[in-house]
Scaffold this active site. Structure first.
Site, short mmCIF file in Angstrom:
data_model
loop_
_atom_site.label_atom_id
_atom_site.label_comp_id
_atom_site.label_asym_id
_atom_site.label_seq_id
_atom_site.Cartn_x
_atom_site.Cartn_y
_atom_site.Cartn_z
N GLU A 169 9.75 2.73 10.74
CA GLU A 169 10.65 3.88 10.58
C GLU A 169 9.77 5.11 10.66
O GLU A 169 8.87 5.29 9.84
CB GLU A 169 11.36 3.85 9.22
N CYS B 34 12.93 12.21 6.70
CA CYS B 34 13.03 11.90 8.13
C CYS B 34 14.46 12.03 8.59
O CYS B 34 14.73 12.08 9.78
CB CYS B 34 12.44 10.54 8.43
N LYS C 164 0.85 -1.20 0.00
CA LYS C 164 0.00 0.00 0.00
C LYS C 164 0.88 1.24 0.00
O LYS C 164 1.46 1.62 1.02
CB LYS C 164 -0.90 0.01 1.24
C1 UN1 Z 1 17.85 9.60 2.86
O1 UN1 Z 1 18.00 10.56 3.59
O2 UN1 Z 1 18.62 9.35 1.93
O3 UN1 Z 1 11.58 8.90 5.01
C2 UN1 Z 1 16.78 8.60 3.03
C3 UN1 Z 1 12.75 9.24 5.02
C4 UN1 Z 1 13.77 8.15 5.21
C5 UN1 Z 1 14.66 8.01 4.05
C6 UN1 Z 1 15.76 8.99 4.02
N1 UN1 Z 1 13.10 6.92 5.46
O4 UN1 Z 1 13.07 10.40 4.89
#
Ligand code: UN1
Length: 477
Positions: A246, A280, A171
């Site tokens: 995450e 993130c 999803k």
């Molecule tokens: C990155 O900074 O290269 O959602 C990846 C996000 C992370 C991925 C970042 N899971 O921003």
């Protein structure tokens, strides 16, 4: 307009659709994408369950070939898929093409991993007994992905799930179904058997909820907000289901007196504001020692003046729009909160109008912030950064670690002693020295601590930890 449908049990289905809107030009409809129901989701789960026995025993060469074909096609179409990504999400075209290349590399990596599946053979402590340790696939994996990396995050969950012999119900985020549809189409044409990979686009409250409610979903891997992550966790515990989360970040970047100013400014501008701060891993807290504070603020402000905020598809744009109206409201609300909390608005803070109607916001820097302010504690997920002045390295480290999150942390310094100490004592899953906190490699573990993450790391060979279950078998010789 054609409707891009859901893939359930090897068939494209669905007639109700939602518009995918371009945040750089809200008059533009990127496409119509199916709006899946709870029943579609249950059908997809049943299809994945039925496909599991055969796929879990499939040959590693078959898995290798399919993953490799997918990686090759994504690379061959990087400009077209990158443009689709930029149009649906709003990151700039070069960033979007870069992310598409990363997705291809992830498929290539796991194509290789499929050929390297291995176990251990260990003698028992009892005589004449052998012990074998192997990894079994987990079963049906529910994959729930966020809007900010529309192709890389789906790739880094789908590729290992398939590599280790699992089947999938996927999803994608409602805001960005386009790239997800494209990779599912690529894998389907690459020869995946029916039901191994099912795509159900639609609402979290409908499709996501049906996944959470099903006892047949053996594992869920989720990237997204902290609130939804908690719901995934509690629903999964009910079902004794393995889960991996995450979630947010409030990543610090420490800048010490001895930093190379140009390196520090580059790293802060990149990880604070590129991709519109919607990562993130973004550096949303700059923690700067007294001796370099004023110079750093002046240099960063000069840099921000040069950054062009505009349509993601336009050459020369450094920062695209915010993803949608709701996120823009969150960002501007936090800018108001920062003002009221007494931080100094050193740059930005205003909405901007461009040729095409979109959600354009200036990169925004607050100085004289404290680590206790809401703008320094809560994840904003926009181009809004707090800068906190500290006395020395010790206070910088303590401030960096004083956060509910723990994804990524950076330090800009020319001191080996401080860099080494920071690597050892940072309470983050990923530490960057003289580099942006965002922008990670595709072949090494990714993940954080505290409120940022739960469960095993993603990516690289560490991905096996989530997507497999370890078996210990004893045999009397
Ligand atoms: C990155 O900074 O290269 O959602 C990846 C996000 C992370 C991925 C970042 N899971 O921003």
């Amino acid at each position: 307009m054609t409707i891009y449908q859901n893939l359930i049990a090897g068939e494209w289905v669905g007639s109700d659709a939602t518009k995918n809107i371009n945040p750089s030009d809200t008059n533009e409809v990127v496409g119509l994408y199916a709006d899946g129901t709870a029943e579609d989701t249950r059908n997809a789960i049943a299809a994945a369950k039925a496909a599991f026995p055969a796929w879990s025993r499939s040959g590693i060469w078959e898995r290798h070939v399919i993953l490799k074909k997918a990686g090759d096609e994504i690379m061959a179409r990087k400009d077209e898929l990158g443009a689709l990504l930029a149009r649906e999400e709003g990151k700039t075209l070069p960033e979007a093409i870069g992310e598409t290349i990363r997705a291809s590399q992830i498929f290539e990596f796991f194509a290789g991993e499929a050929l390297r599946l291995a176990g251990e053979v260990i003698p028992s402590v009892r005589p004449n007994i052998g012990v074998e340790i192997t990894r079994d696939p987990l079963g049906v994996i529910g994959i729930i992905t966020p809007w900010n990396f529309p192709i890389a995050i789906p790739a880094w969950k789908i590729a290992p799930a398939l590599c280790y012999g699992n089947t999938i119900v996927f999803k994608p985020a409602e805001l960005v179904p386009g790239c997800s549809w494209a990779i599912v189409d690529i894998l389907h044409r690459a020869g995946l058997p029916k039901g191994v990979l099912n795509l159900v686009m639609g609402k979290g409250s409908v499709v996501g909820q049906a996944m959470l409610d099903s006892p047949d979903v053996t594992g869920i891997t989720f990237t997204g907000s902290t609130g939804t992550g908690r719901r995934v966790a509690s629903a999964s515990i009910e079902h004794n289901r393995k889960f991996q989360l995450e979630m947010g970040g409030k990543n610090p970047m420490v800048v010490l007196d001895d930093a190379d100013l140009a390196v520090a400014v580059e790293a802060a501008a990149n990880s604070g504001f590129f991709s519109t701060g919607q990562r993130c891993t973004a550096s949303s807290r700059l923690i700067v020692t007294e001796g370099i504070h004023d110079k750093f603020v002046a240099a960063l402000t000069e840099k921000l003046k040069t950054l062009v905020v505009d349509n993601a598809m336009k050459a020369g744009t450094h920062i695209g729009p915010v993803v949608d109206e709701k996120q823009l409201k969150t960002d501007t609300d936090y800018i108001e909160i920062g003002r009221k909390e007494g931080a100094k608005l050193a740059f930005g803070g205003e909405l901007i109008t461009r040729e095409t109607p979109g959600f354009y916001l200036q990169p925004t820097l607050f100085t004289e912030a404290t680590n206790q302010m809401r703008i320094s504690r809560e994840e904003i997920f926009g181009p809004v950064v707090s800068l906190i002045r500290v006395r020395d390295y010790e206070e910088a480290l303590a401030t960096a670690n004083d956060t509910p999150f723990g994804l990524s942390a950076g330090i800009a310094t020319t001191s080996l002693k401080h860099a080494t100490h920071f690597k050892r004592n940072s309470e983050a899953g990923m530490v960057m020295v003289n580099l942006p906190t965002a922008g990670v490699d595709f072949h090494v573990p990714f993940g954080g601590r505290k409120g940022s993450s739960y469960g095993p790391r993603e990516q690289g060979k560490y991905a096996a930890e989530f997507y497999t279950s370890v078996k210990t078998a004893y045999t009397l010789a």
